[in-house]
Design an enzyme around this catalytic site. Structure first.
Site, PDB file in Angstrom:
ATOM      1  N   CYS A  87       0.830  -1.203   0.000  1.00 64.34           N
ATOM      2  CA  CYS A  87       0.000   0.000   0.000  1.00 64.34           C
ATOM      3  C   CYS A  87       0.861   1.247   0.000  1.00 64.34           C
ATOM      4  O   CYS A  87       1.999   1.236   0.431  1.00 64.34           O
ATOM      5  CB  CYS A  87      -0.913  -0.021   1.222  1.00 64.34           C
ATOM      6  SG  CYS A  87      -0.035  -0.311   2.750  1.00 64.34           S
ATOM      7  N   GLY A  88       0.269   2.333  -0.491  1.00 63.99           N
ATOM      8  CA  GLY A  88       1.014   3.584  -0.575  1.00 63.99           C
ATOM      9  C   GLY A  88       2.033   3.496  -1.679  1.00 63.99           C
ATOM     10  O   GLY A  88       3.202   3.237  -1.463  1.00 63.99           O
TER      11      GLY A  88
END
Length: 258
Positions: A87-88
């Protein structure tokens, strides 16, 4: 039933000496630490003193960095970008071949496994954004005297960059520091830890096969599944002593996929 808030993420453009490097999904906390950490991890700077100025433009969603010296933008942009896992969304300009040329980590500091588990528990109890949202990753730096610094972000590698940036700005040497993370230890996260020189990295979850192979090559100690009174010590650098009564999974083979 209580309802937690939603974690925040924003597209933020990193601009160095007027050149746009990439757009990152970041949580808007400790962005200066992130900039220092990311620039160091990616080889744009060698020390905090290489940065002349940083300006965060929240309205435009940009971080402007001025370096004291000119950097070769053609050389940077000619490199293949590697988009990081998890994620990110992030990007790294280092390949596995590049990372294998990093200096091997050197530290004779040893830790009891019970101490790492204790610090991991304290880390969880003091991760305010995670406690508020239930959807944040965190990274934690433990200094020799036990002092802890926590940074959080929607992306686990972003949180690690924030910790590295914090350490750089404080002028800390890595030899007697511990890096703890909530996220999976992947090759790009291991490379960040190795580039700075953390001798020990611990996580509440797993390490990938590529990360463990790289850790063994670069002499990092990697401990996974730090939860309660359990742990998996993936490497054999000799920096962690199992002082617990129960049997710990030591040097677990990952060749067979666990």
């Amino acid at each position: 039933m209580s309802r937690k808030g939603c974690p925040d993420e924003y597209p933020i453009t990193l601009i160095i000496n007027g050149y746009e490097i990439a757009v990152f999904q970041l949580t808007k906390y400790d962005l200066i630490d992130w900039a220092y950490g990311y620039l160091f991890s990616e080889g744009f700077i060698q020390d905090a003193s290489d940065i002349e100025a940083i300006h965060i433009d929240e309205e435009m969603g940009a971080i402007h960095v001025s370096l004291h010296s000119h950097f070769d933008e053609e050389q940077v942009f000619s490199k293949k970008k590697h988009y990081t896992a998890g994620c990110g969304r992030g990007v790294t300009f280092f390949s596995m071949t590049d990372v294998k040329n990093f200096a091997k980590v050197s530290s004779n500091k040893k830790y009891e496994l019970s101490y790492l588990l204790k610090k991991r528990s304290e880390f969880a109890q003091n991760s305010s954004l995670y406690l508020e949202t239930g959807g944040m990753h965190g990274a934690c730096m433990v200094e020799e005297d036990g002092m802890m610094t926590i940074r959080e972000d929607i992306g686990r590698h972003n949180a690690v960059d924030k910790i590295i940036g914090c350490a750089l700005r404080k002028g800390l040497s890595p030899e007697r520091l511990i890096l703890l993370t909530t996220g999976r230890v992947s090759y790009e996260m291991l490379s960040k830890a190795a580039k700075f020189g953390f001798p020990v990295i611990g996580s509440r979850t797993a390490a990938t096969k590529q990360a463990v192979q790289l850790a063994k090559f670069l002499n990092l100690e990697v401990i996974g599944y730090l939860r309660g009174k359990m742990a998996t010590i993936y490497t054999s650098a000799g920096r962690v002593n199992n002082d617990l009564t129960q049997e710990i999974d030591f040097e677990r083979s990952i060749e067979g996929g666990n």
